[in-house]
Design an enzyme around this catalytic site. Structure first.
Site, short mmCIF file in Angstrom:
data_model
loop_
_atom_site.label_atom_id
_atom_site.label_comp_id
_atom_site.label_asym_id
_atom_site.label_seq_id
_atom_site.Cartn_x
_atom_site.Cartn_y
_atom_site.Cartn_z
N HIS A 1 0.83 -1.21 0.00
CA HIS A 1 0.00 0.00 0.00
C HIS A 1 0.86 1.26 0.00
CE1 HIS A 1 -3.18 -2.75 0.96
NE2 HIS A 1 -2.57 -3.11 2.07
N HIS B 1 5.54 6.37 6.68
CA HIS B 1 5.21 5.95 5.32
C HIS B 1 4.68 7.17 4.56
CE1 HIS B 1 1.45 5.65 7.60
NE2 HIS B 1 0.91 6.12 6.49
N HIS C 1 2.00 8.76 1.28
CA HIS C 1 0.87 8.64 0.33
C HIS C 1 1.22 9.59 -0.81
CE1 HIS C 1 -1.67 6.60 3.37
NE2 HIS C 1 -0.93 7.32 4.20
N GLU D 1 -3.27 13.25 1.50
CA GLU D 1 -4.57 12.81 2.02
C GLU D 1 -5.32 14.01 2.57
OE1 GLU D 1 -3.76 9.11 4.42
OE2 GLU D 1 -4.73 8.37 2.59
N HIS E 1 3.53 10.40 6.75
CA HIS E 1 2.89 10.11 8.03
C HIS E 1 3.88 9.46 8.98
CE1 HIS E 1 -1.38 10.02 6.11
NE2 HIS E 1 -0.97 11.24 6.44
N THR F 1 -6.17 6.22 8.10
CA THR F 1 -6.71 6.56 6.77
C THR F 1 -6.76 5.35 5.85
OG1 THR F 1 -4.54 7.15 5.88
CG2 THR F 1 -5.82 8.91 6.95
N THR F 2 -6.37 4.18 6.37
CA THR F 2 -6.51 2.92 5.61
C THR F 2 -7.21 1.93 6.52
OG1 THR F 2 -4.42 1.95 6.38
CG2 THR F 2 -4.31 3.32 4.40
S1 BO1 Z 1 -2.28 6.31 8.63
O1 BO1 Z 1 -1.13 7.03 9.13
O2 BO1 Z 1 -3.56 6.78 9.12
N1 BO1 Z 1 -2.30 6.34 7.04
C1 BO1 Z 1 -2.13 4.68 9.15
C2 BO1 Z 1 -2.98 3.77 8.60
C3 BO1 Z 1 -2.93 2.45 9.01
C4 BO1 Z 1 -2.01 2.06 9.96
C5 BO1 Z 1 -1.14 2.97 10.51
C6 BO1 Z 1 -1.20 4.30 10.09
N2 BO1 Z 1 -2.13 0.75 10.27
C7 BO1 Z 1 -1.24 -0.05 10.95
C8 BO1 Z 1 -2.11 -1.13 11.54
C9 BO1 Z 1 -1.31 -2.32 11.94
C10 BO1 Z 1 -0.34 -2.71 10.84
C11 BO1 Z 1 0.49 -1.54 10.45
C12 BO1 Z 1 1.45 -1.86 9.36
O3 BO1 Z 1 -0.35 -0.51 9.98
O4 BO1 Z 1 -2.75 -0.62 12.69
O5 BO1 Z 1 -2.17 -3.39 12.23
O6 BO1 Z 1 0.53 -3.74 11.31
O7 BO1 Z 1 2.35 -0.80 9.17
ZN ZN Z 2 -0.76 7.20 6.18
#
Ligand code: BO1
Ligand code: ZN
Length: 239
Positions: free
Chosen positions: A63, A93, A95, A105, A118, A177-178
């Site tokens: 992703h 990470h 986007h 986003e 992020h 956001t995912t």
């Molecule tokens: S975000 O910063 O809102 N885009 C965002 C979205 C999803 C996660 C973190 C930040 N998810 C996490 C899950 C974990 C998974 C991890 C992988 O991502 O809560 O379950 O292991 O990086």
């Molecule tokens: Zn993110």
């Protein structure tokens, strides 16, 4: 693998089917309208300590591109601003879009940026694990930083190098956001973007959604969720 993505069939507008909280009351991202944010004098300065952070690995999780950190102690934390506790850095990470000013986003008065970084942190004072924190209303703090294309340099992987010179921010209560879209995030979005070159954006766009050995190579592009309804939430401003 996953039953969600950013394509026609599995993209943000269908996430509610497997993740009904997609239609919840504190979803992210949002469109930030600076004139509607309330200046909050109770918001102290944001304090970011990434001096002794230790990155572990970098991966394409299908992703995004993710850099993970050792989060076994408080060596890299953010605190202050809207936060009642220090929050530990877990991963960062990005986007991004396919071209131009689309890819962030969060948007500001409807305007997007080429990419959004992020930095994901968790509340290790109140919760035992990242997993536990990731479902709690005050479990996570994500620092969002806009990237815009230019010919400025971008060196190194200490996340401190990724910060703009000003730490003025907007903050609101939101979500991942995912999927699983948990409503567990205190969002802190920096007002000042950082600059990267078109060449560097091009390198993000060269990543693939699909696995390397897959015949159907899919460029990793447009891996962002559009702004969600505010539903009465207030956005606060640090200045
Ligand atoms: S975000 O910063 O809102 N885009 C965002 C979205 C999803 C996660 C973190 C930040 N998810 C996490 C899950 C974990 C998974 C991890 C992988 O991502 O809560 O379950 O292991 O990086
Ligand atoms: Zn993110």
């Amino acid at each position: 693998g996953h039953h969600w993505g950013y394509g026609k069939e599995d993209g943000p507008s269908s996430w509610y089917k497997n993740y009904p909280v997609a239609e919840g009351n504190r979803q992210s991202p949002i469109d930030i309208v600076p004139n509607e944010a309330s200046r909050d004098r109770d918001l102290g300065p944001l304090m970011i300590n990434y001096d002794h952070c230790t990155s572990i690995n970098i991966s394409n999780n299908g992703h995004s591109v993710v850099v993970e950190f050792n989060d076994s102690d408080d060596r890299s934390v953010i605190k202050g601003g809207p936060l009642d506790n220090p929050y530990r850095l877990k991963q960062f990470h990005f986007h991004w879009g396919g071209k131009g000013h689309e890819g962030s986003e969060h948007t500001v008065s409807g305007k997007g940026f080429a990419s959004e970084l992020h930095l994901v942190h968790w509340n290790a004072v109140k919760y035992k694990t990242y997993g536990e924190a990731s479902t709690a209303p005050d479990g996570l703090a994500v620092l969002g930083i806009f990237l815009e294309g230019s010919i400025t340099d971008f060196k190194g992987f200490n996340p401190k190098c990724l910060l703009p010179s000003s730490l003025h921010f907007w903050t609101y209560l939101g979500s991942l956001t995912t999927p699983p879209l948990h409503e567990s995030v205190i969002w802190i979005v920096l007002k000042e973007p950082i600059e990267v070159s078109e060449k560097q954006l091009g390198m993000l766009r060269m990543l693939l959604f699909t696995e390397e050995e897959d015949n159907q190579k899919m460029r990793m592009e447009n891996n962002f969720r559009p702004p969600q309804p505010l539903k009465g939430r207030r956005v606060r401003s640090s200045n």
